[in-house]
Design a protein around this motif. Structure first.
Motif, PDB file in Angstrom:
ATOM      1  N   ILE A  26      67.249  51.933  42.600  1.00  0.00           N
ATOM      2  CA  ILE A  26      66.638  53.248  42.446  1.00  0.00           C
ATOM      3  C   ILE A  26      65.117  53.137  42.599  1.00  0.00           C
ATOM      4  CG2 ILE A  26      66.152  55.048  40.738  1.00  0.00           C
ATOM      5  CD1 ILE A  26      69.116  54.826  39.912  1.00  0.00           C
ATOM      6  N   ALA A  27      64.515  52.138  41.975  1.00  0.00           N
ATOM      7  CA  ALA A  27      63.062  51.951  42.106  1.00  0.00           C
ATOM      8  C   ALA A  27      62.689  51.687  43.562  1.00  0.00           C
ATOM      9  CB  ALA A  27      62.588  50.809  41.217  1.00  0.00           C
ATOM     10  N   GLY A  28      63.471  50.871  44.241  1.00  0.00           N
ATOM     11  CA  GLY A  28      63.193  50.573  45.643  1.00  0.00           C
ATOM     12  C   GLY A  28      63.263  51.810  46.521  1.00  0.00           C
ATOM     13  N   VAL A  29      64.218  52.685  46.245  1.00  0.00           N
ATOM     14  CA  VAL A  29      64.336  53.942  46.997  1.00  0.00           C
ATOM     15  C   VAL A  29      63.116  54.818  46.730  1.00  0.00           C
ATOM     16  CG1 VAL A  29      65.632  56.103  47.161  1.00  0.00           C
ATOM     17  CG2 VAL A  29      66.855  53.922  47.122  1.00  0.00           C
ATOM     18  N   CYS A  30      62.769  54.970  45.456  1.00  0.00           N
ATOM     19  CA  CYS A  30      61.632  55.832  45.091  1.00  0.00           C
ATOM     20  C   CYS A  30      60.324  55.353  45.696  1.00  0.00           C
ATOM     21  CB  CYS A  30      61.473  55.892  43.573  1.00  0.00           C
ATOM     22  SG  CYS A  30      62.819  56.730  42.734  1.00  0.00           S
ATOM     23  N   LEU A  31      60.126  54.065  45.713  1.00  0.00           N
ATOM     24  CA  LEU A  31      58.844  53.507  46.126  1.00  0.00           C
ATOM     25  C   LEU A  31      58.747  53.199  47.615  1.00  0.00           C
ATOM     26  CD1 LEU A  31      58.232  51.205  43.043  1.00  0.00           C
ATOM     27  CD2 LEU A  31      57.238  53.457  43.513  1.00  0.00           C
ATOM     28  N   LYS A  32      59.832  53.413  48.366  1.00  0.00           N
ATOM     29  CA  LYS A  32      59.739  53.196  49.811  1.00  0.00           C
ATOM     30  C   LYS A  32      58.717  54.181  50.374  1.00  0.00           C
ATOM     31  CE  LYS A  32      62.263  52.744  54.055  1.00  0.00           C
ATOM     32  NZ  LYS A  32      63.538  52.744  54.730  1.00  0.00           N
ATOM     33  N   PRO A  33      57.748  53.676  51.135  1.00  0.00           N
ATOM     34  CA  PRO A  33      56.676  54.547  51.633  1.00  0.00           C
ATOM     35  C   PRO A  33      57.197  55.778  52.380  1.00  0.00           C
ATOM     36  CG  PRO A  33      56.139  52.250  52.033  1.00  0.00           C
ATOM     37  CD  PRO A  33      57.562  52.291  51.551  1.00  0.00           C
ATOM     38  N   TYR A  34      56.592  56.887  52.060  1.00  0.00           N
ATOM     39  CA  TYR A  34      56.793  58.175  52.725  1.00  0.00           C
ATOM     40  C   TYR A  34      58.208  58.741  52.606  1.00  0.00           C
ATOM     41  CZ  TYR A  34      52.203  56.904  54.093  1.00  0.00           C
ATOM     42  OH  TYR A  34      50.895  56.514  54.040  1.00  0.00           O
ATOM     43  N   GLN A  35      58.884  58.416  51.522  1.00  0.00           N
ATOM     44  CA  GLN A  35      60.188  59.007  51.251  1.00  0.00           C
ATOM     45  C   GLN A  35      60.080  60.104  50.194  1.00  0.00           C
ATOM     46  OE1 GLN A  35      62.981  58.110  53.170  1.00  0.00           O
ATOM     47  NE2 GLN A  35      61.232  57.228  54.235  1.00  0.00           N
ATOM     48  N   PHE A  36      59.276  59.855  49.174  1.00  0.00           N
ATOM     49  CA  PHE A  36      59.063  60.806  48.087  1.00  0.00           C
ATOM     50  C   PHE A  36      57.562  60.890  47.866  1.00  0.00           C
ATOM     51  CE2 PHE A  36      63.268  59.063  47.614  1.00  0.00           C
ATOM     52  CZ  PHE A  36      64.045  60.195  47.417  1.00  0.00           C
ATOM     53  N   SER A  37      56.985  62.042  48.167  1.00  0.00           N
ATOM     54  CA  SER A  37      55.527  62.168  48.227  1.00  0.00           C
ATOM     55  C   SER A  37      54.824  61.752  46.941  1.00  0.00           C
ATOM     56  CB  SER A  37      55.116  63.591  48.613  1.00  0.00           C
ATOM     57  OG  SER A  37      55.630  64.537  47.705  1.00  0.00           O
TER      58      SER A  37
END
Length: 112
Positions: A26-37
């Protein structure tokens, strides 16, 4: 309800392993650049501004967020979403199936 739906998009992406992050977390998804502003390097002040503006909204998250995944997924497995009042329809919707509209957001699932 919209925030819960976005949490499910994050979970659905994490469940797909490394497709949407390096480590499938979940952290990796959230912190992937330009996925969640709100987690973009150039917009990292969005969370602090949001907390100052709507503290009660962030406080309420403490109540529901730990239990969000105990309820059924309201998005139907969506792994994408956008807010039509904030941005024009993105090109990526061509490769996705529309699932549901919740609040101000439209939710989609990638076709492949």
């Amino acid at each position: 309800e919209g925030q819960r739906a976005v949490a499910w998009v994050i979970k659905n992406r994490a469940n797909q392993g490394t497709k949407y992050s390096k480590d499938g977390t979940i952290a990796g998804v959230c912190l992937k650049p330009y996925q969640f502003s709100c987690w973009n390097e150039d917009e990292k002040d969005l969370i602090e501004k949001g907390i100052k503006k709507e503290r009660h909204v962030y406080d309420a998250m403490d109540e529901w967020l730990p239990k969000v995944y105990m309820s059924p997924d309201p998005t139907g497995g969506a792994d994408h979403y956008f807010c039509p009042s904030k941005i024009p329809t993105p090109d990526w919707v061509k490769n996705c199936e529309f699932k549901v509209e919740i609040g101000n957001h439209k939710f989609y699932k990638a076709k492949c």
